[in-house]
Design a protein around this motif. Structure first.
Motif, PDB file in Angstrom:
ATOM      1  N   SER A 162       7.336  -9.783   7.270  1.00  0.00           N
ATOM      2  CA  SER A 162       7.020  -9.158   8.555  1.00  0.00           C
ATOM      3  C   SER A 162       5.525  -8.982   8.810  1.00  0.00           C
ATOM      4  O   SER A 162       5.139  -8.664   9.923  1.00  0.00           O
ATOM      5  N   ASP A 163       4.691  -9.196   7.800  1.00  0.00           N
ATOM      6  CA  ASP A 163       3.252  -8.976   7.943  1.00  0.00           C
ATOM      7  C   ASP A 163       2.533 -10.315   7.802  1.00  0.00           C
ATOM      8  O   ASP A 163       2.490 -10.886   6.713  1.00  0.00           O
ATOM      9  N   SER A 168      -6.369  -4.299   3.206  1.00  0.00           N
ATOM     10  CA  SER A 168      -5.241  -3.467   2.787  1.00  0.00           C
ATOM     11  C   SER A 168      -5.139  -3.458   1.271  1.00  0.00           C
ATOM     12  O   SER A 168      -5.779  -4.264   0.588  1.00  0.00           O
ATOM     13  N   LEU A 171       7.083  -7.903   1.976  1.00  0.00           N
ATOM     14  CA  LEU A 171       6.122  -7.586   3.027  1.00  0.00           C
ATOM     15  C   LEU A 171       5.745  -8.837   3.820  1.00  0.00           C
ATOM     16  O   LEU A 171       5.555  -8.770   5.035  1.00  0.00           O
TER      17      LEU A 171
END
Length: 183
Positions: free
Chosen positions: A112-113, A56, A109
């Motif tokens: 939750s990731d 990512s 981020l």
């Protein structure tokens, strides 16, 4: 710029160009809005090259910050605890200030990731270990709480108070931590 195609092997020149591009974009105002397209365009590579090596944009950005942290953070000053601690915190605060928008985004981020959480944890662990090592080299017993205080102030300013991560703050914190070290 022309680079020899290396197939699936990572071309070190392309890797460095990608990391340099990501670091430059992070440092720009609004760095939280960095895209893979922008990184690829600045680095002169295709998006597929980035996605082949990183899962990512956050992974690329964190890798760029990890590399910059290794290069930018000074771990020695004048050889004394106050001097070394001041040099370390001044450079750490300056690096965090440059990457403020991205670090705040990455921290959000990471809530939750799982991949972002792991990358951020790796980044912060390396920095905490570096500070712990500095304190241990100077004979500071049980430096864990001092390390937590240093990074607690940094992250509090970064995420909550939005106060500057400036030289004066780093110097003041280094003086307080040196007094607490009591060696």
């Amino acid at each position: 710029m022309h680079r020899e195609h290396t197939g699936r092997r990572r071309n070190e020149a392309a890797r460095q160009d990608i990391l340099d591009a990501a670091a430059a974009l992070i440092a720009e105002p609004g760095g939280a809005a960095v895209t893979v397209d922008a990184i690829a365009a600045r680095a002169g590579v295709g998006k597929q090259t980035i996605y082949r090596w990183w899962p990512s944009k956050y992974a690329v950005m964190l890798d760029a910050l990890l590399e910059r942290a290794r290069a930018d953070v000074v771990e020695t000053g004048d050889g004394t605890l106050p001097g070394d601690l001041t040099a370390f915190l001044v450079s750490s605060f300056a690096g965090a200030e440059r990457g403020r928008a991205f670090l705040a985004t990455a921290a959000g981020l990471a809530q939750s990731d799982p991949a972002a959480r792991e990358m951020l944890e790796q980044f912060t662990r390396r920095r905490r270990e570096a500070l712990r090592g500095l304190l241990e080299r100077h004979g500071v017993p049980g430096p864990g709480l001092l390390v937590e205080q240093a990074y607690g102030v940094l992250w509090y300013r970064l995420m909550i108070s939005h106060e500057p991560l400036d030289r004066a703050s780093a110097e003041g914190l280094a003086a307080l931590l040196t007094r607490q070290a009591d060696i």
